[in-house]
Design a protein around this motif. Structure first.
Motif, short mmCIF file in Angstrom:
data_model
loop_
_atom_site.label_atom_id
_atom_site.label_comp_id
_atom_site.label_asym_id
_atom_site.label_seq_id
_atom_site.Cartn_x
_atom_site.Cartn_y
_atom_site.Cartn_z
N LEU A 113 0.79 -1.25 0.08
CA LEU A 113 0.01 -0.06 -0.03
C LEU A 113 0.89 1.24 -0.03
N ILE A 114 0.46 2.04 -1.07
CA ILE A 114 1.38 3.33 -1.15
C ILE A 114 0.21 4.64 -0.91
N ASN A 115 0.48 5.32 0.22
CA ASN A 115 -0.37 6.36 0.68
C ASN A 115 0.12 7.64 0.01
N THR A 116 1.33 7.80 -0.33
CA THR A 116 1.87 9.16 -0.91
C THR A 116 1.75 8.94 -2.40
N PRO A 117 1.99 10.29 -2.93
CA PRO A 117 2.09 10.50 -4.46
C PRO A 117 3.19 9.90 -4.95
N ILE A 145 -1.31 -1.19 -4.42
CA ILE A 145 -2.55 -0.26 -4.12
C ILE A 145 -1.61 1.03 -4.07
N VAL A 146 -2.17 1.93 -4.87
CA VAL A 146 -1.73 3.43 -4.65
C VAL A 146 -3.12 4.16 -4.32
N THR A 147 -2.87 5.01 -3.21
CA THR A 147 -4.22 5.70 -3.14
C THR A 147 -4.17 7.01 -3.57
N GLY A 148 -2.65 7.72 -4.01
CA GLY A 148 -2.79 9.01 -4.61
C GLY A 148 -2.59 8.97 -6.02
N SER A 149 -2.10 10.08 -6.59
CA SER A 149 -1.80 10.28 -7.99
C SER A 149 -0.71 9.67 -8.27
N VAL A 150 -0.31 9.33 -9.76
CA VAL A 150 0.98 8.82 -10.10
C VAL A 150 1.33 9.75 -11.15
#
Length: 223
Positions: A119-123, A138-143
């Protein structure tokens, strides 16, 4: 007994395969350079396998290979060769002949065991690469554009996706990519990829799901 200086180990790599059809070497070079310009972070100086199944028997392999090497790509092997003369020309150039087959059971088993998710919670910023081994990502921010996500399992992006997403990196064609705002430079599943200009325009900027069907990338609206 002295310690051995080398050790052979099995491993898995995701490589792009360039399928070359009948064309002049210069035309092939220009076509490759166009692709590199579209996604330089992915293709520039990349190791590739060349599939020659679509070539006629009178092709000049030295001229063709030199044209491809002139783009900066590194040819590490050739597949799909059924002509003896062409095989000999390839072998004389110092390249191995490879056989493309089904994904090794070892790779599939490793991907099937991917029960956890990173889980990646930062952009994810431009120039960053996030690599998830034996798990989903899983990336909750933007890429951002220029960033890269690589996972042996599925990839989920809940922000704006402008970078590159490579799911099923260990060769598992059952993996998928889920995105709430799809605007990528490149998407790939088990080595099958689309550049941004290959994605149907009606899905750009929308929520979408990408998967493989019969070895071909497909896309659907994510409802």
């Amino acid at each position: 007994m002295s310690k051995t200086s080398i050790k052979f180990k099995g491993s898995n790599f995701t490589l792009s395969v360039i399928h070359v059809h009948d064309a002049q070497p210069e035309e092939v070079r220009l076509a490759i350079e166009e692709k590199i310009e579209q996604a330089p972070g992915f293709f520039k100086n990349a190791p590739v396998v060349v599939n020659v199944a679509g070539l006629s028997r009178d092709i000049s392999w030295p001229a063709l290979s030199q044209a491809m090497l002139a783009t900066g790509l590194h040819i590490i092997g050739v597949s799909g060769c059924n002509d003896n003369n062409l095989k000999q020309a390839i072998l004389r150039s110092g390249l191995p002949l490879l056989t493309e087959g089904k994904t090794q059971q070892r790779s599939i088993a490793a991907a099937a065991e991917a029960v956890k998710a990173q889980l990646i919670n930062t952009p994810v910023r431009s120039g960053q690469q996030i690599r998830s081994y034996n798990s989903d990502l899983i990336v909750t921010g933007s890429v951002s554009a220029g960033a890269e996500l690589i996972a042996d399992g599925n990839i989920h992006i809940y922000g704006i996706m402008r970078g590159r997403a490579l799911a099923g990196a260990s060769g598992n064609g059952e993996c998928q990519i889920f995105c709430t705002h799809l605007s990528p430079e490149l998407v790939s599943i088990a080595g099958q990829y689309w550049l941004s200009d290959q994605i149907p325009t009606e899905f750009l900027g929308k929520a979408a799901r990408l998967c493989l069907q019969n070895g071909t990338l497909t896309i659907d609206a994510l409802i």
